[in-house]
Motif scaffolding. Structure first.
Motif, PDB file in Angstrom:
ATOM      1  N   VAL A  44       0.857  -1.185   0.000  1.00 30.30           N
ATOM      2  CA  VAL A  44       0.000   0.000   0.000  1.00 30.30           C
ATOM      3  C   VAL A  44       0.889   1.230   0.000  1.00 30.30           C
ATOM      4  N   GLU A  45       0.741   2.079  -1.029  1.00 29.10           N
ATOM      5  CA  GLU A  45       1.544   3.291  -1.124  1.00 29.10           C
ATOM      6  C   GLU A  45       0.674   4.444  -1.615  1.00 29.10           C
ATOM      7  N   PHE A  46       0.977   5.627  -1.103  1.00 29.65           N
ATOM      8  CA  PHE A  46       0.315   6.853  -1.539  1.00 29.65           C
ATOM      9  C   PHE A  46       1.388   7.771  -2.113  1.00 29.65           C
ATOM     10  N   TYR A  47       1.084   8.357  -3.276  1.00 28.68           N
ATOM     11  CA  TYR A  47       1.991   9.287  -3.929  1.00 28.68           C
ATOM     12  C   TYR A  47       1.273  10.605  -4.162  1.00 28.68           C
ATOM     13  N   VAL A  48       2.023  11.706  -4.148  1.00 35.22           N
ATOM     14  CA  VAL A  48       1.470  12.991  -4.563  1.00 35.22           C
ATOM     15  C   VAL A  48       1.640  13.070  -6.077  1.00 35.22           C
ATOM     16  N   ALA A  49       0.598  13.544  -6.752  1.00 41.83           N
ATOM     17  CA  ALA A  49       0.656  13.690  -8.208  1.00 41.83           C
ATOM     18  C   ALA A  49       0.118  15.049  -8.611  1.00 41.83           C
ATOM     19  N   ARG A  50       0.574  15.507  -9.750  1.00 39.64           N
ATOM     20  CA  ARG A  50       0.149  16.802 -10.305  1.00 39.64           C
ATOM     21  C   ARG A  50      -0.383  16.586 -11.723  1.00 39.64           C
ATOM     22  N   THR A  51      -1.031  17.589 -12.241  1.00 37.59           N
ATOM     23  CA  THR A  51      -1.530  17.499 -13.611  1.00 37.59           C
ATOM     24  C   THR A  51      -0.543  18.093 -14.616  1.00 37.59           C
ATOM     25  N   GLN A  52       0.507  18.741 -14.128  1.00 39.68           N
ATOM     26  CA  GLN A  52       1.522  19.348 -14.986  1.00 39.68           C
ATOM     27  C   GLN A  52       2.864  18.656 -14.756  1.00 39.68           C
ATOM     28  N   ALA A  53       3.622  18.469 -15.838  1.00 38.73           N
ATOM     29  CA  ALA A  53       4.951  17.881 -15.742  1.00 38.73           C
ATOM     30  C   ALA A  53       5.870  18.799 -14.948  1.00 38.73           C
ATOM     31  N   GLY A  54       6.866  18.198 -14.329  1.00 34.55           N
ATOM     32  CA  GLY A  54       7.845  18.969 -13.579  1.00 34.55           C
ATOM     33  C   GLY A  54       9.068  18.121 -13.301  1.00 34.55           C
ATOM     34  N   PRO A  55      10.134  18.753 -12.823  1.00 29.38           N
ATOM     35  CA  PRO A  55      11.358  18.004 -12.543  1.00 29.38           C
ATOM     36  C   PRO A  55      11.117  16.964 -11.448  1.00 29.38           C
ATOM     37  N   GLY A  56      11.664  15.768 -11.651  1.00 34.00           N
ATOM     38  CA  GLY A  56      11.565  14.707 -10.662  1.00 34.00           C
ATOM     39  C   GLY A  56      10.221  13.994 -10.629  1.00 34.00           C
ATOM     40  N   MET A 107       3.548  11.871 -11.190  1.00 34.12           N
ATOM     41  CA  MET A 107       3.700  11.431  -9.806  1.00 34.12           C
ATOM     42  C   MET A 107       5.105  11.659  -9.282  1.00 34.12           C
ATOM     43  N   GLU A 108       5.159  11.983  -7.982  1.00 37.59           N
ATOM     44  CA  GLU A 108       6.447  12.022  -7.302  1.00 37.59           C
ATOM     45  C   GLU A 108       6.993  10.609  -7.262  1.00 37.59           C
ATOM     46  N   GLN A 109       8.299  10.471  -7.122  1.00 41.22           N
ATOM     47  CA  GLN A 109       8.925   9.157  -7.208  1.00 41.22           C
ATOM     48  C   GLN A 109       8.918   8.383  -5.899  1.00 41.22           C
ATOM     49  N   GLN A 110       8.722   9.054  -4.787  1.00 45.35           N
ATOM     50  CA  GLN A 110       8.725   8.385  -3.489  1.00 45.35           C
ATOM     51  C   GLN A 110       7.323   8.410  -2.885  1.00 45.35           C
ATOM     52  N   PRO A 111       6.884   7.305  -2.279  1.00 44.66           N
ATOM     53  CA  PRO A 111       5.588   7.338  -1.604  1.00 44.66           C
ATOM     54  C   PRO A 111       5.658   8.264  -0.393  1.00 44.66           C
ATOM     55  N   VAL A 112       4.549   8.950  -0.120  1.00 42.51           N
ATOM     56  CA  VAL A 112       4.494   9.866   1.022  1.00 42.51           C
ATOM     57  C   VAL A 112       3.823   9.210   2.226  1.00 42.51           C
TER      58      VAL A 112
END
Length: 197
Positions: free
Chosen positions: A57-69, A82-87
């Motif tokens: 079970v993992e939760f990630y923060v995600a955005r609708t726009q591309a960005g570094p990392g 999505m961010e690369q590490q689960p929060v």
């Protein structure tokens, strides 16, 4: 990491649980855990200790726009980044339950531990407008939008049916009768970040 995508409910909005407005669906263990404090502690320990059948079970923060990392994830109706590490992870949860509101809508309700609730509040406060993506065994389950800081230590997200709610809650809890990772229909393979130990 290769993910599959579960059919998500049309509304992708994070809801804090209004416990008066939602009923927990009956489960085979719910009465036993309330009977004695030891039974409740045993159930909580079972939920927190992974077993052979427990889902990751993992939760990630995600955005609708591309960005570094950020890693691009393709969905049927667009893309997430999505961010690369689960929060948050299973260790931050104490309960997962099938819920139904007064209108008959189905939800999966999650209750976080004290430390998990602090993390959820911090993450949601910094990411209002972004999404909190739930991934179970490399399967993207839900991507609700964070509408406000989540400071009550609970989270609910809509699902299309009572069966979906029961299956997802069961997998999060690590019930031995939970469907296998590939047991639910996937609509499309997606690429998402690999969790690093």
């Amino acid at each position: 990491m290769q993910l599959t995508l579960r059919n998500m409910a049309p509304a992708l909005m994070v809801l804090t649980l209004a416990l008066a407005g939602c009923k927990t669906a009956p489960t085979k263990n719910s009465g036993d855990a309330a009977a004695t404090p030891q039974a409740g502690q045993q159930q909580q320990q079972q939920q927190q200790s992974p077993s052979a059948t427990a889902s990751v079970v993992e939760f990630y923060v995600a955005r609708t726009q591309a960005g570094p990392g950020l890693t691009e994830v393709t969905l049927p109706d667009g893309k997430l980044y999505m961010e690369q590490q689960p929060v948050l992870t299973r260790a931050d949860l104490t309960e997962a339950a099938q819920l139904v509101d007064r209108e008959g809508n189905n939800f999966v309700g999650l209750r976080f531990s004290e430390s998990g609730a602090r993390k959820l509040n911090d993450i949601s406060s910094k990411n209002v407008g972004n999404m909190l993506v739930l991934v179970l065994d490399r399967e993207l389950i839900a991507a609700p939008r964070i509408g406000e800081p989540l400071n009550r230590g609970v989270l609910a997200f809509g699902v299309p049916s009572a069966k979906a709610a029961a299956d997802i809650a069961s997998r999060i809890r690590g019930d031995s009768s939970a469907p296998a990772a590939g047991g639910s229909p996937a609509t499309a393979p997606v690429t998402a970040p690999a969790a690093k130990p």
